[in-house]
Design an enzyme around this catalytic site. Structure first.
Site, PDB file in Angstrom:
ATOM      1  N   GLU A 120      33.915  44.694  77.840  1.00  8.16           N
ATOM      2  CA  GLU A 120      34.832  43.642  78.529  1.00  8.16           C
ATOM      3  C   GLU A 120      34.765  42.509  77.997  1.00  8.16           C
ATOM      4  O   GLU A 120      33.635  41.708  77.726  1.00  8.16           O
ATOM      5  CB  GLU A 120      34.123  43.565  80.046  1.00  8.16           C
ATOM      6  CG  GLU A 120      35.001  42.812  81.257  1.00  8.16           C
ATOM      7  CD  GLU A 120      34.594  42.947  82.139  1.00  8.16           C
ATOM      8  OE1 GLU A 120      33.597  42.007  82.568  1.00  8.16           O
ATOM      9  OE2 GLU A 120      35.258  43.340  83.356  1.00  8.16           O
ATOM     10  N   TYR A 165      42.516  39.206  79.825  1.00 14.49           N
ATOM     11  CA  TYR A 165      41.452  40.044  80.116  1.00 14.49           C
ATOM     12  C   TYR A 165      41.722  41.602  79.469  1.00 14.49           C
ATOM     13  O   TYR A 165      42.925  41.935  79.723  1.00 14.49           O
ATOM     14  CB  TYR A 165      41.413  40.436  81.636  1.00 14.49           C
ATOM     15  CG  TYR A 165      40.422  41.562  82.158  1.00 14.49           C
ATOM     16  CD1 TYR A 165      39.127  41.155  82.428  1.00 14.49           C
ATOM     17  CD2 TYR A 165      40.566  42.896  82.206  1.00 14.49           C
ATOM     18  CE1 TYR A 165      38.099  42.136  82.652  1.00 14.49           C
ATOM     19  CE2 TYR A 165      39.851  43.704  82.283  1.00 14.49           C
ATOM     20  CZ  TYR A 165      38.323  43.334  82.751  1.00 14.49           C
ATOM     21  OH  TYR A 165      37.588  44.530  83.125  1.00 14.49           O
TER      22      TYR A 165
END
Ligand code: GDP
Ligand code: MN
Length: 406
Positions: free
Chosen positions: A213, A125
């Site tokens: 993101e 991530y």
């Protein structure tokens, strides 16, 4: 402003961020053609079909009509049109869309990058966002990619680490290396991740975004690092200097009432309550929403008609509030500073007559210049509009009309 995954990936690619390649399609036939083209260009014979909506959680989400997931794998060219057809035109419900879901108008046909037979695809991530409290940009990264990051933050917060970047100094090489190191990478994968983070930061800065993101970021078995998903939040206040990015706006993803309000120059945010409100000034609008709550109601919206409210803006505001079926009462709360109360009162009466057949009670509280005159106009209009000068009276009146309907 939010944009779609396929648009975000185009931007990333332009900044040299390696991405999972794909082609967007809006029919099963176009999906088949896209898969063929990808096969010719990349050699891939497996494809992922990804619903394009402004919400995450698509992989686990389900299409109401067909039961298909929002992200599915096709293991041959032949499977692509059928599987794309099971997603296109359907309503996708994910944990981010709410129960009503979102209609899927487009799918992204992408190359499968989790190589067939890959024993251990490693997902990370990585995000970059604005830390308003620190006045810095922050890179957040985790080895727990592919999962819901909110859950990681709640249960294993130590698995997320942050690197703050002073915007005056910019991202330093050691910072990108620190992130790659903390992700446990070495060798080629380490170098690739440093390049990935640097390019991602440039994309974030160059587009004036408030968030990038990437979840998951994938490490392939041949040590390539690439963006499999991309969620981008562009700063609305900077769009004036990015005409190309402003053009990426997809109105079908936005609340239709908010779009209509924007066209009338009104600042409107739809909420879930039962008392509509129309106010001049954002601060007074917030205070009015508090008053609604205190009087036992729930605000149905935030609506700031601005300092120069006139008959047209009042009418436009009225129409938008009345389109919300949950609205049981409307509270108009205007402070006459620059604008005079008698003018607003005339605007309300005019709009009321023009729209006609308004069933919900309307309470108008006018304070400031010519307030008494404004109240008189409302009272003498013969319409089902109640006037108040003191805010407390307005709140009591809201309480009363809600109780009468309960
Ligand atoms: P989200 O669910 O909306 O966040 O959509 P993502 O783009 O993150 O995709 C969801 C999941 O689909 C990912 O976490 C991956 O596990 C999986 N996925 C995405 N691309 C591929 C691919 O190329 N091959 C395979 N096998 N799975 C993929
Ligand atoms: Mn994702």
């Amino acid at each position: 402003m939010n944009i779609h995954e396929y648009q975000a990936k185009e931007i990333l690619k332009g900044y040299g961020v390696r991405i999972q390649e794909g082609i967007v399609a809006d029919t099963p036939e176009a999906a088949a053609a896209a898969a063929k083209k990808l096969n010719a260009e990349t050699g891939t014979s497996w494809f992922v079909i990804k619903a394009q909506i402004h919400a995450g959680g698509r992989g686990k989400g389900k299409i109401n009509e067909t039961g298909s997931n929002g992200v599915v794998l096709a293991k041959s060219l032949d499977e692509v049109p059928t599987k794309a057809g099971n997603i296109l035109g359907g309503t996708l419900v994910t944990h981010q869309t709410g129960a009503e879901g979102k209609k899927v108008n487009k799918v992204l046909i992408a190359q499968d990058v989790y190589y067939p037979g890959e024993s251990d695809p490693k997902e990370y991530y990585v995000s970059i966002l604005l830390d308003r409290a620190k006045g810095c940009n922050v890179i957040m990264a985790s080895t727990e990619g592919g999962m819901d990051i909110e859950e990681v933050a709640e249960h294993t917060p130590d698995k997320i680490f942050k690197e703050w970047i002073d915007p005056k100094v910019g991202l330093q090489g050691f910072q990108a290396r620190k992130v790659a190191f903390k992700l446990g990478l070495e060798g080629d994968a380490f170098k690739e991740m440093v390049k990935f983070i640097t390019a991602l930061y440039n994309a974030y800065l160059g587009t004036d975004s408030s968030m990038f993101e990437i979840n998951p970021v994938l490490k392939t078995s041949d040590n390539k690092i690439l963006a499999v998903d991309a969620k981008v939040n562009l700063d609305d206040n900077a769009l004036y200097r990015h005409k190309d990015l402003a053009a990426l706006r997809d109105l079908s993803e936005e609340d239709p009432l908010e779009v209509e309000a924007g066209e009338s120059g009104l600042n409107y945010v739809k909420l879930d309550g039962n008392v509509g409100c129309m106010v001049n000034g954002a601060g007074l609008a917030m205070a009015t929403m508090d008053i609604i709550k205190l009087s036992g109601g729930e605000p149905a919206n935030f609506l700031d008609v601005g300092g120069g409210a006139n008959a047209q803006t009042v009418e436009a505001g009225f129409r938008i509030i009345l389109k919300d079926p949950n609205v049981k009462a409307i509270l108009i709360n205007v402070f006459g500073g620059i604008v005079r109360c008698d003018r607003i009162a005339n605007g309300v009466v005019e709009a009321y007559k023009k729209i006609g057949d308004i069933k919900v009670p309307i309470i108008v509280r006018l304070q400031g210049t010519n307030a008494e005159e404004g109240a008189r106009i409302i009272d003498e209009s013969g319409l089902k509009v109640f006037s108040a000068v003191v805010l407390k009276d307005a709140a009591l009146k809201v309480q009363e009309v809600l109780a009468a309907q309960a």
